[in-house]
Write an enzyme that holds these catalytic residues in place. Structure first.
Site, short mmCIF file in Angstrom:
data_model
loop_
_atom_site.label_atom_id
_atom_site.label_comp_id
_atom_site.label_asym_id
_atom_site.label_seq_id
_atom_site.Cartn_x
_atom_site.Cartn_y
_atom_site.Cartn_z
N SER A 57 0.83 -1.20 0.00
CA SER A 57 0.00 0.00 0.00
C SER A 57 0.87 1.25 0.00
O SER A 57 1.67 1.45 -0.91
CB SER A 57 -0.95 -0.04 1.19
OG SER A 57 -1.95 0.96 1.07
N ASP A 198 -5.82 -3.20 -2.67
CA ASP A 198 -4.75 -3.02 -1.69
C ASP A 198 -4.18 -4.34 -1.16
O ASP A 198 -4.92 -5.22 -0.71
CB ASP A 198 -5.32 -2.21 -0.52
CG ASP A 198 -4.26 -1.59 0.36
OD1 ASP A 198 -3.25 -2.25 0.64
OD2 ASP A 198 -4.44 -0.42 0.76
#
Length: 404
Positions: A57, A198
């Protein structure tokens, strides 16, 4: 792709955490300054001193920034320039036009933020650089919606198996946090577009992913510790797969979120959406941090016991001092909690630690991963700088381990 160093394969791992990526970003600013001072080279960069960089991320965005090449084949960004991406553009990334707030019901009916600012920013900063162009090995987790499977974007696959992507695609894919941003679509270089979200949904702390990747990309380690039907060679002195590895793992203060049971015990689907995302990210990060610390704690115990066995029984005063220090390591290391909380007390004793985990405090900053107000950006910057100062001794150890 082993670089010059003290023989250790050097891994940098950075957790996910949205705008809180400023915290590890600021720590890396301090580390890069220490490297430059140690080497006497003002052009020294993070990618020069790590053999593998892993990031999930927001950590994935930083990983791409550290390893993105300029036109001369050098790192395009300093550590400061990398974190400045958050400090200068964070407020724009985490902002929503009024009409989108209405149509998405402030995130209840659709993603909270449109992807265009983040996506265009990544394209602008990372340009046409490809995964295969990374100046150090990188591994960046994401999740493929179309396949329902985990995805590891690795520079090794991009080079060896020609599974290449633009760096901006990788950064966008690993940071497509559910409910915050819509899924990312990547695959321009392969003419096979797929949707990604993500990597924090399963690997918010990518350290274990990095340890496995280390054996794939480092020829020396792979030859010395081949994987067969019994698994990787056992953790024994002189014959352990961790012997040649050093890890710096950076968190983003996921542990500071709390959810009082009296408030959340009766919540339904809507009430649990945000807490579940935070708990998932925090739980994954802390679990991997625990696993990694225990592996390297046990390694240090074995190394220490081996050194004790080799000390002469009737040694000199210097030998007895070494023996005393070795027993001090064992006193700390036998107690996992004490080793975790008070490990700095034995940081200078040989054998030196080969795993450093820094979990910065938020200070007065908001725990939300999307609070990019000017006030919170400044608080995060200050908290990151404070964390670097607090853990100065550990950062000095890192420099000793990664610089010849």
């Amino acid at each position: 792709m082993k670089k010059e160093g003290n023989g250790l394969f050097r891994i940098l791992s950075i957790d996910g955490g949205g705008i809180r990526g400023i915290l590890p970003g600021q720590i890396m600013v301090a580390l890069e300054a220490k490297i430059q001072k140690k080497t006497g080279n003002p052009d020294a960069r993070i990618a020069d001193y790590f053999d593998l960089i892993a990031g999930t991320s927001t950590g994935g965005i930083l990983s791409c920034a550290y390893t993105c090449p300029d036109k001369n084949g050098r790192p395009k960004f300093t550590a400061q320039e990398a974190v400045n991406i958050y400090l200068e553009f964070g407020e724009s990334i985490f902002s929503t036009p009024i009409m989108e707030k209405i149509t998405s019901a402030v995130g209840l009916l659709g993603p909270k933020y449109p992807p265009f600012v983040l996506e265009n920013l990544l394209k602008e900063k990372l340009g046409d650089a490809k995964l295969s162009d990374a100046l150090s090995n990188i591994i960046i987790p994401s999740f493929t919606l179309d396949d329902g499977d985990t995805k590891f974007f690795t520079s090794s696959d991009a080079k060896i198996n020609k599974k290449d992507y633009f760096m901006w695609e990788v950064a966008r894919s690993t940071s497509a946090a559910p409910t915050y941003f819509p899924a990312a679509y990547a695959g321009n270089l392969r003419e096979q577009m797929k949707g990604f979200i993500d990597g924090g949904v399963f690997a918010n702390n990518p350290t274990m992913c990095a340890l496995v990747e280390a054996y794939k990309v480092d020829v020396d380690l792979h030859r010395k510790y081949p994987v067969d039907s019994r698994g990787i060679a056992g953790l024994t002195p002189g014959n352990g797969p961790l012997e040649n590895i050093f890890v710096l793992s950076l968190g983003t203060s996921n542990h500071e979120n709390t959810y009082p049971s009296e408030k959340y015990q009766d919540k339904g689907i809507i009430g649990w959406i945000k807490p579940l995302i935070d708990i998932m990210m925090s739980g994954v990060s802390e679990t991997v941090a625990y696993q990694t610390e225990q592996l390297f704690r046990l390694l240090r115990i074995q190394q220490t016991e081996a050194m004790l066995d080799n000390l002469p029984a009737d040694g000199t005063g210097a030998v007895e001092l070494i023996r005393e220090e070795l027993f001090e390591i064992l006193r700390y290391a036998q107690d996992p909690k004490k080793y975790h909380e008070e490990g700095e007390a034995i940081i200078q004793y040989e054998p030196r630690p080969q795993y450093v985990r820094i979990e910065p405090d938020l200070g007065g900053a908001n725990t939300a991963i999307d609070d990019a107000s000017k006030e919170n950006l400044q608080l995060l910057k200050e908290a990151g700088a404070a964390a670097a100062k607090k853990h100065d001794q550990w950062l000095d150890l890192v420099v000793e381990q990664i610089v010849t």
